[in-house]
Scaffold this motif. Structure first.
Motif, PDB file in Angstrom:
ATOM      1  N   TRP A  39       0.809  -1.231   0.000  1.00 39.60           N
ATOM      2  CA  TRP A  39       0.000   0.000   0.000  1.00 39.60           C
ATOM      3  C   TRP A  39       0.840   1.278   0.000  1.00 39.60           C
ATOM      4  O   TRP A  39       0.324   2.376  -0.234  1.00 39.60           O
ATOM      5  CB  TRP A  39      -0.945   0.026   1.207  1.00 39.60           C
ATOM      6  CG  TRP A  39      -0.280  -0.050   2.554  1.00 39.60           C
ATOM      7  CD1 TRP A  39      -0.184  -1.143   3.355  1.00 39.60           C
ATOM      8  CD2 TRP A  39       0.384   1.009   3.270  1.00 39.60           C
ATOM      9  NE1 TRP A  39       0.492  -0.832   4.522  1.00 39.60           N
ATOM     10  CE2 TRP A  39       0.855   0.475   4.487  1.00 39.60           C
ATOM     11  CE3 TRP A  39       0.625   2.351   2.993  1.00 39.60           C
ATOM     12  CZ2 TRP A  39       1.557   1.233   5.427  1.00 39.60           C
ATOM     13  CZ3 TRP A  39       1.327   3.120   3.927  1.00 39.60           C
ATOM     14  CH2 TRP A  39       1.777   2.554   5.124  1.00 39.60           C
ATOM     15  N   PHE A  40       2.134   1.171   0.265  1.00 35.82           N
ATOM     16  CA  PHE A  40       2.955   2.347   0.518  1.00 35.82           C
ATOM     17  C   PHE A  40       2.981   3.329  -0.659  1.00 35.82           C
ATOM     18  O   PHE A  40       2.819   4.538  -0.464  1.00 35.82           O
ATOM     19  CB  PHE A  40       4.386   1.913   0.869  1.00 35.82           C
ATOM     20  CG  PHE A  40       5.282   3.050   1.285  1.00 35.82           C
ATOM     21  CD1 PHE A  40       5.362   3.432   2.614  1.00 35.82           C
ATOM     22  CD2 PHE A  40       6.063   3.727   0.351  1.00 35.82           C
ATOM     23  CE1 PHE A  40       6.199   4.466   3.010  1.00 35.82           C
ATOM     24  CE2 PHE A  40       6.900   4.761   0.739  1.00 35.82           C
ATOM     25  CZ  PHE A  40       6.961   5.129   2.068  1.00 35.82           C
ATOM     26  N   LYS A  41       3.177   2.834  -1.863  1.00 35.67           N
ATOM     27  CA  LYS A  41       3.302   3.729  -3.028  1.00 35.67           C
ATOM     28  C   LYS A  41       2.040   4.559  -3.225  1.00 35.67           C
ATOM     29  O   LYS A  41       2.122   5.785  -3.440  1.00 35.67           O
ATOM     30  CB  LYS A  41       3.606   2.939  -4.297  1.00 35.67           C
ATOM     31  CG  LYS A  41       3.825   3.828  -5.527  1.00 35.67           C
ATOM     32  CD  LYS A  41       4.132   3.000  -6.761  1.00 35.67           C
ATOM     33  CE  LYS A  41       4.519   3.896  -7.940  1.00 35.67           C
ATOM     34  NZ  LYS A  41       3.444   4.845  -8.316  1.00 35.67           N
ATOM     35  N   ASP A  42       0.885   3.922  -3.175  1.00 37.61           N
ATOM     36  CA  ASP A  42      -0.365   4.662  -3.364  1.00 37.61           C
ATOM     37  C   ASP A  42      -0.541   5.726  -2.281  1.00 37.61           C
ATOM     38  O   ASP A  42      -0.963   6.854  -2.570  1.00 37.61           O
ATOM     39  CB  ASP A  42      -1.559   3.705  -3.346  1.00 37.61           C
ATOM     40  CG  ASP A  42      -1.661   2.875  -4.617  1.00 37.61           C
ATOM     41  OD1 ASP A  42      -1.022   3.249  -5.626  1.00 37.61           O
ATOM     42  OD2 ASP A  42      -2.353   1.842  -4.594  1.00 37.61           O
ATOM     43  N   ALA A  43      -0.204   5.358  -1.042  1.00 36.65           N
ATOM     44  CA  ALA A  43      -0.352   6.312   0.059  1.00 36.65           C
ATOM     45  C   ALA A  43       0.606   7.487  -0.106  1.00 36.65           C
ATOM     46  O   ALA A  43       0.232   8.648   0.124  1.00 36.65           O
ATOM     47  CB  ALA A  43      -0.106   5.603   1.392  1.00 36.65           C
ATOM     48  N   MET A  44       1.845   7.191  -0.508  1.00 36.44           N
ATOM     49  CA  MET A  44       2.813   8.266  -0.667  1.00 36.44           C
ATOM     50  C   MET A  44       2.458   9.148  -1.870  1.00 36.44           C
ATOM     51  O   MET A  44       2.578  10.383  -1.800  1.00 36.44           O
ATOM     52  CB  MET A  44       4.217   7.686  -0.828  1.00 36.44           C
ATOM     53  CG  MET A  44       5.320   8.731  -0.865  1.00 36.44           C
ATOM     54  SD  MET A  44       5.419   9.782   0.624  1.00 36.44           S
ATOM     55  CE  MET A  44       6.280   8.680   1.750  1.00 36.44           C
ATOM     56  N   ASP A  45       2.031   8.547  -2.965  1.00 40.26           N
ATOM     57  CA  ASP A  45       1.639   9.340  -4.133  1.00 40.26           C
ATOM     58  C   ASP A  45       0.490  10.285  -3.786  1.00 40.26           C
ATOM     59  O   ASP A  45       0.478  11.452  -4.202  1.00 40.26           O
ATOM     60  CB  ASP A  45       1.218   8.423  -5.290  1.00 40.26           C
ATOM     61  CG  ASP A  45       2.408   7.830  -6.029  1.00 40.26           C
ATOM     62  OD1 ASP A  45       3.528   8.349  -5.873  1.00 40.26           O
ATOM     63  OD2 ASP A  45       2.213   6.847  -6.763  1.00 40.26           O
ATOM     64  N   THR A  46      -0.477   9.777  -3.045  1.00 41.84           N
ATOM     65  CA  THR A  46      -1.608  10.615  -2.627  1.00 41.84           C
ATOM     66  C   THR A  46      -1.123  11.764  -1.755  1.00 41.84           C
ATOM     67  O   THR A  46      -1.556  12.913  -1.916  1.00 41.84           O
ATOM     68  CB  THR A  46      -2.637   9.766  -1.861  1.00 41.84           C
ATOM     69  OG1 THR A  46      -3.139   8.740  -2.727  1.00 41.84           O
ATOM     70  CG2 THR A  46      -3.793  10.627  -1.379  1.00 41.84           C
ATOM     71  N   ALA A  47      -0.211  11.462  -0.838  1.00 47.27           N
ATOM     72  CA  ALA A  47       0.324  12.494   0.045  1.00 47.27           C
ATOM     73  C   ALA A  47       1.090  13.553  -0.735  1.00 47.27           C
ATOM     74  O   ALA A  47       0.951  14.759  -0.480  1.00 47.27           O
ATOM     75  CB  ALA A  47       1.233  11.849   1.095  1.00 47.27           C
ATOM     76  N   LEU A  48       1.888  13.122  -1.708  1.00 46.57           N
ATOM     77  CA  LEU A  48       2.717  14.056  -2.464  1.00 46.57           C
ATOM     78  C   LEU A  48       1.898  14.930  -3.415  1.00 46.57           C
ATOM     79  O   LEU A  48       2.308  16.033  -3.758  1.00 46.57           O
ATOM     80  CB  LEU A  48       3.790  13.291  -3.248  1.00 46.57           C
ATOM     81  CG  LEU A  48       4.858  12.607  -2.378  1.00 46.57           C
ATOM     82  CD1 LEU A  48       5.759  11.736  -3.238  1.00 46.57           C
ATOM     83  CD2 LEU A  48       5.681  13.640  -1.621  1.00 46.57           C
ATOM     84  N   LYS A  49       0.744  14.437  -3.828  1.00 47.44           N
ATOM     85  CA  LYS A  49      -0.113  15.209  -4.727  1.00 47.44           C
ATOM     86  C   LYS A  49      -1.098  16.094  -3.971  1.00 47.44           C
ATOM     87  O   LYS A  49      -1.784  16.922  -4.572  1.00 47.44           O
ATOM     88  CB  LYS A  49      -0.892  14.256  -5.645  1.00 47.44           C
ATOM     89  CG  LYS A  49      -0.009  13.507  -6.644  1.00 47.44           C
ATOM     90  CD  LYS A  49      -0.817  12.483  -7.419  1.00 47.44           C
ATOM     91  CE  LYS A  49       0.071  11.681  -8.366  1.00 47.44           C
ATOM     92  NZ  LYS A  49      -0.691  10.593  -9.048  1.00 47.44           N
TER      93      LYS A  49
END
Length: 218
Positions: A39-49
Motif C-alpha cells: 500500500w505504501f506507493k499509493d499512500a505516498m503518491d496521494t500524500a505528495l499530490k
C-alpha cells in the motif's frame, strides 16, 4: 559468490518460512513488511499530490501504518520529516518527489538522489533543531525507495548486508556509514535474485507470500 553457501542460506530460510511470514503481528514475522509494500506507493503518491498543509498529517498516517518498520523505539527519521513538514511541507514534499523521480535504472543517478536526500534532511533537521534521533541515514532512505518500488530497489541494512556478503563470499566493498557504494550492494542483491529465479521452492514460497500480502512482486 559461493553458490553453495547461498543455497544453504536459502534452505535455512525455507525451513523457517512459516515463522518469518506468520500473519500474526504478535509474533516475530517478516510478513507485515511485504504488506506495507502493498500500500505504501499509493499512500505516498496521494500524500505528495495533496495540499502542502495536509502533507504532515498524511506522513503521520503513513508512519503509523508502517508500525516500527521505518521508525522504531530509538530512531524516528520519518517522524522527523513529519515534524519539519508541519511548517515546511513544500520542502519535504520536494525531497520525496526528487527521490522518487524516474532514473531509468541508472544507479549513479540513484546514488546521487539518495545522497541529496540525506544532505537536505540533515540541513533541515539542524535548521529545526531536531535531535540525532530524528536523523535519516542510508538505511532509512533505502526503505523509502524499496517500499515505494520493491521490484527495483533493495533495503540496505549495514550489518546484515556485510554478514551476508561474508557468508556468500561476495568480495565487493559496500563502503561505510552513509557513504555506501550503491552499485556494489545492488550487484550482490541482483546476483541473489538470479539464484532465486532458478530456485523453484523459493519461487513457490514467494507466490504464497504474495497471495497473503495481496500483491505480487515480479
Amino acid at each position: 559468490m559461493n553458490e553453495n553457501n547461498v543455497k544453504q542460506a536459502f534452505e535455512n530460510y525455507i525451513s523457517h518460512f512459516e515463522e518469518y511470514n506468520n500473519t500474526d503481528r504478535n509474533k516475530i514475522s517478516e510478513y507485515y513488511k511485504w504488506e506495507i509494500a502493498g500500500w505504501f506507493k499509493d499512500a505516498m503518491d496521494t500524500a505528495l499530490k495533496g495540499e502542502p498543509g495536509q502533507f504532515a498529517d498524511a506522513l503521520k498516517q503513513i508512519k503509523n501504518r508502517t508500525n516500527d518498520f521505518i521508525d522504531n523505539v530509538s530512531t524516528w527519521p520519518l517522524d522527523g520529516l513529519r515534524k519539519i513538514a508541519k511548517t515546511n511541507s513544500k520542502e519535504v514534499q520536494k525531497m520525496f518527489c526528487d527521490l522518487y523521480a524516474e532514473d531509468h535504472g541508472d544507479l549513479n543517478c540513484r546514488q546521487e538522489k539518495i545522497e541529496n536526500f540525506l544532505e537536505e534532511s540533515r540541513l533541515l533537521r539542524e535548521q529545526y533543531k531536531l535531535s540525532e534521533q530524528y536523523k535519516n541515514n542510508f538505511h532509512s532512505v533505502t526503505k523509502y525507495l524499496t517500499l515505494y518500488d520493491p521490484a527495483h530497489n533493495y533495503i540496505y541494512k549495514p550489518n546484515a548486508a556485510k554478514l551476508f556478503a561474508k557468508i556468500t563470499e561476495f568480495s565487493d566493498d559496500f563502503g561505510a556509514g552513509d557513504h555506501v557504494k550503491l552499485k556494489n550492494y545492488y550487484r550482490m542483491c541482483d546476483e541473489l535474485v538470479e539464484v532465486v529465479k532458478n530456485y523453484s521452492r523459493l519461487k513457490e514460497l514467494d507466490e504464497i507470500r504474495s497471495q497473503r500480502a495481496g500483491e505480487k512482486f515480479e
